[in-house]
Motif scaffolding. Structure first.
Motif, PDB file in Angstrom:
ATOM      1  N   LEU A 207       0.872  -1.169   0.000  1.00 16.13           N
ATOM      2  CA  LEU A 207       0.000   0.000   0.000  1.00 16.13           C
ATOM      3  C   LEU A 207       0.912   1.221   0.000  1.00 16.13           C
ATOM      4  N   LEU A 208       0.521   2.238  -0.756  1.00 17.23           N
ATOM      5  CA  LEU A 208       1.337   3.431  -0.910  1.00 17.23           C
ATOM      6  C   LEU A 208       0.512   4.663  -0.565  1.00 17.23           C
ATOM      7  N   ALA A 209       1.081   5.550   0.246  1.00 15.22           N
ATOM      8  CA  ALA A 209       0.412   6.809   0.575  1.00 15.22           C
ATOM      9  C   ALA A 209       1.299   7.975   0.182  1.00 15.22           C
ATOM     10  N   ALA A 210       0.660   9.062  -0.226  1.00 16.32           N
ATOM     11  CA  ALA A 210       1.380  10.273  -0.614  1.00 16.32           C
ATOM     12  C   ALA A 210       0.662  11.483  -0.067  1.00 16.32           C
ATOM     13  N   ASP A 211       1.451  12.413   0.451  1.00 19.96           N
ATOM     14  CA  ASP A 211       0.882  13.650   1.004  1.00 19.96           C
ATOM     15  C   ASP A 211       2.011  14.658   1.132  1.00 19.96           C
ATOM     16  N   GLY A 212       1.776  15.883   0.667  1.00 18.79           N
ATOM     17  CA  GLY A 212       2.759  16.938   0.846  1.00 18.79           C
ATOM     18  C   GLY A 212       4.106  16.669   0.216  1.00 18.79           C
ATOM     19  N   GLY A 213       4.122  15.945  -0.900  1.00 17.92           N
ATOM     20  CA  GLY A 213       5.375  15.664  -1.585  1.00 17.92           C
ATOM     21  C   GLY A 213       6.155  14.492  -1.030  1.00 17.92           C
ATOM     22  N   HIS A 214       5.618  13.811  -0.044  1.00 11.55           N
ATOM     23  CA  HIS A 214       6.282  12.661   0.567  1.00 11.55           C
ATOM     24  C   HIS A 214       5.500  11.383   0.277  1.00 11.55           C
ATOM     25  N   PHE A 215       6.220  10.257   0.250  1.00 17.96           N
ATOM     26  CA  PHE A 215       5.617   8.956  -0.015  1.00 17.96           C
ATOM     27  C   PHE A 215       5.993   7.967   1.080  1.00 17.96           C
ATOM     28  N   TRP A 216       5.055   7.088   1.399  1.00 18.80           N
ATOM     29  CA  TRP A 216       5.299   6.023   2.373  1.00 18.80           C
ATOM     30  C   TRP A 216       4.694   4.732   1.836  1.00 18.80           C
ATOM     31  N   ARG A 217       5.323   3.613   2.189  1.00 22.14           N
ATOM     32  CA  ARG A 217       4.822   2.312   1.758  1.00 22.14           C
ATOM     33  C   ARG A 217       4.709   1.374   2.949  1.00 22.14           C
ATOM     34  N   VAL A 218       3.662   0.569   2.925  1.00 20.50           N
ATOM     35  CA  VAL A 218       3.483  -0.527   3.877  1.00 20.50           C
ATOM     36  C   VAL A 218       3.399  -1.817   3.071  1.00 20.50           C
ATOM     37  N   ARG A 219       4.100  -2.846   3.547  1.00 18.99           N
ATOM     38  CA  ARG A 219       4.063  -4.153   2.888  1.00 18.99           C
ATOM     39  C   ARG A 219       3.524  -5.173   3.878  1.00 18.99           C
ATOM     40  N   THR A 220       2.487  -5.891   3.468  1.00 18.83           N
ATOM     41  CA  THR A 220       1.893  -6.917   4.321  1.00 18.83           C
ATOM     42  C   THR A 220       1.941  -8.267   3.600  1.00 18.83           C
ATOM     43  N   PRO A 221       1.864  -9.358   4.336  1.00 13.09           N
ATOM     44  CA  PRO A 221       1.776 -10.669   3.685  1.00 13.09           C
ATOM     45  C   PRO A 221       0.517 -10.759   2.824  1.00 13.09           C
ATOM     46  N   LEU A 222       0.623 -11.491   1.722  1.00 13.44           N
ATOM     47  CA  LEU A 222      -0.514 -11.713   0.847  1.00 13.44           C
ATOM     48  C   LEU A 222      -1.372 -12.829   1.432  1.00 13.44           C
ATOM     49  N   LEU A 223      -2.637 -12.552   1.616  1.00 18.12           N
ATOM     50  CA  LEU A 223      -3.537 -13.521   2.243  1.00 18.12           C
ATOM     51  C   LEU A 223      -4.376 -14.259   1.197  1.00 18.12           C
ATOM     52  N   PRO A 224      -4.704 -15.516   1.451  1.00 15.54           N
ATOM     53  CA  PRO A 224      -5.523 -16.291   0.521  1.00 15.54           C
ATOM     54  C   PRO A 224      -7.008 -15.986   0.703  1.00 15.54           C
ATOM     55  N   VAL A 225      -7.404 -14.794   0.312  1.00 15.46           N
ATOM     56  CA  VAL A 225      -8.779 -14.373   0.533  1.00 15.46           C
ATOM     57  C   VAL A 225      -9.223 -13.492  -0.632  1.00 15.46           C
ATOM     58  N   ASN A 226     -10.463 -13.662  -1.049  1.00 15.38           N
ATOM     59  CA  ASN A 226     -11.036 -12.856  -2.121  1.00 15.38           C
ATOM     60  C   ASN A 226     -12.461 -12.499  -1.737  1.00 15.38           C
ATOM     61  N   VAL A 227     -12.608 -11.352  -1.093  1.00 21.70           N
ATOM     62  CA  VAL A 227     -13.910 -10.926  -0.596  1.00 21.70           C
ATOM     63  C   VAL A 227     -14.210  -9.511  -1.066  1.00 21.70           C
ATOM     64  N   ASN A 228     -15.467  -9.146  -1.026  1.00 22.95           N
ATOM     65  CA  ASN A 228     -15.894  -7.786  -1.358  1.00 22.95           C
ATOM     66  C   ASN A 228     -15.954  -6.950  -0.084  1.00 22.95           C
ATOM     67  N   GLY A 229     -15.755  -5.650  -0.228  1.00 26.84           N
ATOM     68  CA  GLY A 229     -15.944  -4.735   0.888  1.00 26.84           C
ATOM     69  C   GLY A 229     -14.686  -4.281   1.587  1.00 26.84           C
ATOM     70  N   PRO A 286      -5.034  -3.385  16.489  1.00 26.73           N
ATOM     71  CA  PRO A 286      -4.630  -4.418  15.529  1.00 26.73           C
ATOM     72  C   PRO A 286      -3.693  -5.444  16.161  1.00 26.73           C
ATOM     73  N   SER A 287      -3.899  -6.705  15.817  1.00 28.90           N
ATOM     74  CA  SER A 287      -3.076  -7.771  16.388  1.00 28.90           C
ATOM     75  C   SER A 287      -1.655  -7.746  15.850  1.00 28.90           C
ATOM     76  N   ARG A 288      -1.457  -7.141  14.699  1.00 28.01           N
ATOM     77  CA  ARG A 288      -0.112  -6.990  14.133  1.00 28.01           C
ATOM     78  C   ARG A 288      -0.007  -5.608  13.517  1.00 28.01           C
ATOM     79  N   VAL A 289       1.032  -4.875  13.869  1.00 24.50           N
ATOM     80  CA  VAL A 289       1.194  -3.500  13.395  1.00 24.50           C
ATOM     81  C   VAL A 289       2.266  -3.448  12.304  1.00 24.50           C
ATOM     82  N   PHE A 290       1.920  -2.834  11.193  1.00 27.72           N
ATOM     83  CA  PHE A 290       2.836  -2.655  10.077  1.00 27.72           C
ATOM     84  C   PHE A 290       3.214  -1.171   9.990  1.00 27.72           C
ATOM     85  N   ARG A 291       4.485  -0.895  10.097  1.00 29.14           N
ATOM     86  CA  ARG A 291       4.965   0.481  10.081  1.00 29.14           C
ATOM     87  C   ARG A 291       5.097   0.994   8.656  1.00 29.14           C
ATOM     88  N   ALA A 292       4.747   2.243   8.459  1.00 29.19           N
ATOM     89  CA  ALA A 292       4.918   2.884   7.161  1.00 29.19           C
ATOM     90  C   ALA A 292       6.361   3.331   7.012  1.00 29.19           C
TER      91      ALA A 292
END
Length: 295
Positions: A207-229, A286-292
């Motif tokens: 996931l990538l966020a951008a604000d004020g000329g700066h960018f941050w990324r978070v990387r999480t494990p890929l989960l075996p799930v395909n749901v809506n919402g 959250p049970s697991r925290v991912f830092r940006a």
């Protein structure tokens, strides 16, 4: 539960006008966004654009699509209560027709006129990788040409980012250029979901966020799930934390961590619907925290 207070008035909770679809069974649209926001302490003024039995991913559903006139009437009723100056943000997602989109933009403009500090967060639902465009003709152009310039925050997935920017995204630099191109149209803050570029491992999602000329990324494990919402939920969570903390990096970490926990619980249960209620603690702690990470 601690209430999340408004950035403009520390004595009251955040007030968010959420204009989205509604389903009786399952969790998409407002049925995915409202409860997490409430669980975090926000007041949500929900205006529903449809009332369906279930989301359309099942292939069959019952219910009705509401017209733009009803949306305008409901917003007018809220305005008559003198509430718009206390609204901190407007949130929108799937738009079934351009007329509904215009009603949403009108609502956002009214809120921002009453409260210049208010934000409009638009999840520009157009399509997805592997599925292509799945909205009605004219909606993609409406999102790109009308909704995006009016928004302060947008939350496209990778497919939507590529379509609106008019360029493929295969590297992180490609993603940054595409985001900057959309920011040049109006929104100052962008969250890109479901991002997979050349350096994304096969077993991960970015996931990538951008604000004020700066960018941050978070990387999480890929989960075996395909749901809506899930996209509806993460847009709501990102908006909430961006309002609460004023920093896109903090909002990215908090929203990504909560969504990962929600989807992990859903995958473990083998559920066709996201476990919005059963996994509600993931929104608060959250049970697991991912830092940006700055990128």
């Amino acid at each position: 539960m601690n209430q999340a207070t408004s950035p403009s008035d520390s004595g009251r909770p955040l007030n968010i006008l959420s204009i989205q679809s509604w389903v009786a069974y399952g969790h998409v649209g407002n049925a995915s966004a409202v409860f997490p926001l409430q669980r975090l302490g926000a007041e949500v003024w929900a205006v529903n654009t449809v009332q369906f039995s279930n989301h359309t991913g099942y292939g069959a559903w019952r219910g009705s699509v509401f017209g733009a006139e009803l949306i305008q009437e409901l917003v007018e009723g809220i305005a008559e209560r003198g509430a718009l100056p206390r609204c901190d943000a407007v949130l929108s997602g799937y738009m079934g027709a351009a007329e509904i989109g215009e009603a949403i933009l009108n609502a956002a403009a009214r809120v921002k006129a009453a409260n210049p500090d208010a934000m409009y967060c638009c999840d520009p639902v157009i399509g997805d990788v592997g599925r292509g465009i799945f909205v009605r003709p004219g909606i993609p152009e409406f999102m790109r040409d009308r909704a995006i310039p009016a928004a302060d925050i947008i939350t496209p997935n990778q497919f939507e980012l590529e379509w609106m920017a008019g360029a493929p995204v295969t590297t992180l630099d490609d993603a940054k250029r595409a985001v900057a191109a959309l920011q040049a149209k109006g929104p100052r803050c962008v969250l890109v979901t479901s991002l997979r570029v050349e350096d994304t491992p096969a077993d991960a999602m970015d996931l990538l966020a951008a604000d004020g000329g700066h960018f941050w990324r978070v990387r999480t494990p890929l989960l075996p799930v395909n749901v809506n919402g899930a996209g509806d939920a993460i847009a709501a969570l990102f908006l909430f934390h961006r309002l609460r903390w004023g920093q896109a990096s903090v909002a990215l970490s908090a929203a990504a961590s909560s969504i990962y926990g929600l989807l992990r619980r859903t995958a473990e249960a083998g559920s066709r619907e996201i476990l919005t209620v059963a996994a509600q603690e993931e929104f608060v702690t959250p049970s697991r925290v991912f830092r940006a990470e700055a990128c």
